[in-house]
Design an enzyme around this catalytic site. Structure first.
Site, PDB file in Angstrom:
ATOM      1  CG  ASP A 118      -6.475  -3.873  -3.138  1.00  0.00           C
ATOM      2  OD1 ASP A 118      -7.324  -3.022  -2.784  1.00  0.00           O
ATOM      3  OD2 ASP A 118      -5.252  -3.704  -3.004  1.00  0.00           O
ATOM      4  CG  HIS A 129      -5.742  -2.293   0.457  1.00  0.00           C
ATOM      5  ND1 HIS A 129      -4.917  -2.182  -0.643  1.00  0.00           N
ATOM      6  CD2 HIS A 129      -5.209  -1.491   1.408  1.00  0.00           C
ATOM      7  CE1 HIS A 129      -3.934  -1.338  -0.355  1.00  0.00           C
ATOM      8  NE2 HIS A 129      -4.085  -0.914   0.869  1.00  0.00           N
ATOM      9  NE  ARG A 182      -7.773   1.617  11.489  1.00  0.00           N
ATOM     10  CZ  ARG A 182      -6.720   1.239  10.788  1.00  0.00           C
ATOM     11  NH1 ARG A 182      -6.308   1.984   9.774  1.00  0.00           N
ATOM     12  NH2 ARG A 182      -6.067   0.149  11.068  1.00  0.00           N
ATOM     13  CB  SER A 185      -0.919  -0.050   1.224  1.00  0.00           C
ATOM     14  OG  SER A 185      -1.952   0.872   1.113  1.00  0.00           O
TER      15      SER A 185
END
Lengths: 206, 398
Positions: free
Chosen positions: B339, B372, B244, B174
């Protein structure tokens, strides 16, 4: 002639100029590219869809890109390779003609090998026994084979001629590395595996 | 960019008793280190940090030739604690413990692995929560915007302090993968291999949009106080939690969410209200709440900006292949099929630019099921690829 290699790969290794840039479609475990880069300084990439084979190629030091060649070579620019090689995969792809065009778009020359379904043993199995051919070059039975577009030497050469593809070189070989004069003399009957070096007819003429 | 241990497989690895001693393949107990740098650092944004410190951990031993160093770059919410345990009571190891250790893909028997908390972070490196020497108060919103390039500069600074001129590998997933990419582009002669996992050459408009919503959640929290919440002895808890939660939605594939939570109800029936009813709500709230306890809101804002600004091709008229021109670093580029944050197509952009630039690259698209977050999962096929590639690295570099 490197005897340890599969016969068609051994001949290809003599066709590819040292130091050239090569794209190997369906590179399998990377044997050809690993050999070419070690022996003749060839660089390039192998495309392989099978993750297990791709991993083997990676372990051999080959730069392998996991990709489905049936989706074309859109990621590569025109004339970006000296050779685009496809060994024993033409008969297993969905659109052989499209892929042939793609090979000659991306590469200045194309190298193609395929099992010849016109080989006399194949003919005997089909005509005498009424069975789909199975041979050392075509080991799988009809229901398990990945070969969805079987063709003969004559079929392939007709296709090339109809679409402006020049055949620069043709070689016939069998699984035992033999390249007898008889195969070259009557390829569509006596040749087991066909190898071609190709180019656009227009490019070949200039 | 994803949470520590947010997948079911990872949570199974939490061991009940004495996890440190139990694992032969663990690096065991580790002690975080600090590098204090007293020379000013000119940042890409034009500002200068007069001095700073970097928190880091190392695993394994640097060989005599100094040729076995591996730099691990962390993602959005990670830090320098990538492997092992800080004390015997720790329930969880570092965030990439399944990949780093004896016999693991980043094999500490052979490689010297370094991981550092990025500048602007909240894991001990200088960041918004640190004291600004000019005011004697926390930097808060005055901490300058840092970029991926600034991180590469400071990571290189740390490397030199450890005696590493050239890394055998710089690896990350990432945002960590973006750092590996930027290393190769800006410091090619100082890195032999870049392992770029679940990354992208730049963010899409959709990626930036998600980041913006996350930032707005923080900025709109009444406890944010213009970023000076520490001076008000509070924290924008709700805002950071929302940010988050939003992030977590993008870390999982729809299929993974469906198989893990479906439409399952916590109480078994609908309550006709706004309390937590569905399991997925409970999961997101839990992820959000536990994050607030360990993360700083100003750092979150900075990290998302670093993501948004990342675009190494920009200096080359947007032509990524020109950015790779002359790069001698060899690449491994990995992506995961499920992802949707940085889908495989984004990795293909990198691979295409690399092949156009005649760079050496291996690339694989791995099946995965989480999305992901797959880059943090201990999947045998994924780790098999990493292991095979690291074998190659060992043959070349050691």
């Amino acid at each position: 002639m490197p005897i340890g290699l599969r016969p068609d790969l051994a001949i290809i290794s003599t066709w590819v100029r040292p130091g050239s840039r090569v794209l190997d479609l369906g590179c399998g475990d990377g044997t050809l590219l690993a050999y070419l880069s070690e022996q003749t300084g060839v660089r390039g990439y192998g495309l392989e869809i099978d993750p297990h084979q791709a991993l083997l190629a990676m372990s051999k030091g080959v730069d392998v890109i996991q990709a489905d060649i049936d989706e074309g070579l859109g990621g590569f620019a025109d004339d970006s390779f000296d050779y685009v090689i496809m060994t024993r995969a033409l008969q297993a792809v969905y659109h052989p003609l499209k892929l042939l065009f793609e090979m000659l778009r991306v590469g200045r020359q194309g190298i193609v090998t395929f099992p010849n379904y016109g080989y006399w043993r194949c003919r005997i199995q089909f005509v005498a026994k009424g069975r789909m051919p199975v041979s050392p070059a075509l080991p799988q039975p009809w229901h398990a084979t990945a070969n969805i577009h079987p063709c003969t030497v004559a079929d392939f050469e007709d296709l090339c001629s109809a679409h402006g593809v020049a055949i620069l070189e043709r070689r016939m070989v069998d699984e035992r590395h033999r390249q007898g004069w008889w195969m070259q003399w009557w390829p569509n009957v006596l040749g087991e595996i066909a190898l071609y070096r190709l180019q656009w007819r227009t490019a070949a003429g200039t | 960019m994803a949470a520590r241990l947010s997948c079911p497989v990872a949570s199974k690895q939490r061991m009940s008793a004495s996890p440190v001693a139990a694992q032969e393949s663990s690096v065991g107990l580790v002690v975080p280190q600090t590098l204090v740098v007293d020379e000013p650092l000119a940042l890409q944004c034009g500002k200068v940090l007069p001095a700073y410190q970097l928190s880091y951990e190392t695993y394994g031993t640097l060989n005599a030739a100094r040729s076995n160093a591996v730099l691990i770059c962390h993602a959005l919410s990670g830090d320098h604690h990538a492997a092992g345990y800080h004390n015997t009571a720790d329930k969880r190891p570092g965030w990439w413990d399944n990949c780093i250790g004896p016999g693991k893909p980043f094999d500490t028997n052979r490689f010297f692995v370094v991981c550092m908390n990025n500048l602007g972070g909240c894991g001990g490196s200088t960041g918004p929560a640190a004291i600004n020497p000019q005011t004697g108060k926390p930097y808060g919103p005055d901490f300058p915007i840092v970029t991926v390039r600034d991180w590469v500069t400071t990571q290189q600074r740390l490397g030199l302090a450890l005696g590493i001129e050239r890394f055998a590998v710089v690896a990350g997933g990432s945002l960590g993968g973006m750092q590996a990419l930027d290393w190769a582009i800006s410091q090619s002669e100082h890195i032999a291999h870049a392992i770029v996992i679940a990354a992208a050459p730049k963010l899409s408009a959709q990626n930036i949009a998600f980041n913006e919503v996350a930032r707005q959640a923080i900025l709109a929290d009444p406890d944010f106080h213009g970023g000076r919440y520490a001076e008000h002895l509070t924290k924008p808890r709700r805002g950071l939690m929302l940010a988050r939660m939003l992030g977590h939605i993008t870390y999982l594939s729809e299929a993974a969410m469906r198989s893990r939570f479906g439409r399952e109800l916590r109480e078994g029936r609908i309550g006709f209200g706004f309390d937590v009813e569905f399991q997925v709500e409970s999961y997101l709230r839990h992820q959000g709440q536990s994050f607030v306890d360990r993360f700083d809101a100003n750092t979150y804002l900075l990290m998302t900006k670093a993501l948004d600004y990342f675009d190494p091709a920009a200096a080359f008229d947007g032509d990524l292949s020109r950015a790779f021109s002359g790069v001698t670093t060899r690449f491994l580029v990995l992506s995961f099929q499920r992802d949707w944050r940085f889908p495989p197509e984004r990795s293909w952009e990198i691979v295409k630019a690399l092949t156009d630039a005649d760079c050496r690259v291996c690339a694989m698209e791995l099946p995965g099921d989480l999305g992901h977050d797959d880059f943090l999962k201990a999947d045998p096929a994924y780790h098999g690829v990493l292991q095979a590639y690291m074998e190659r690295v060992a043959r070349i570099c050691l």
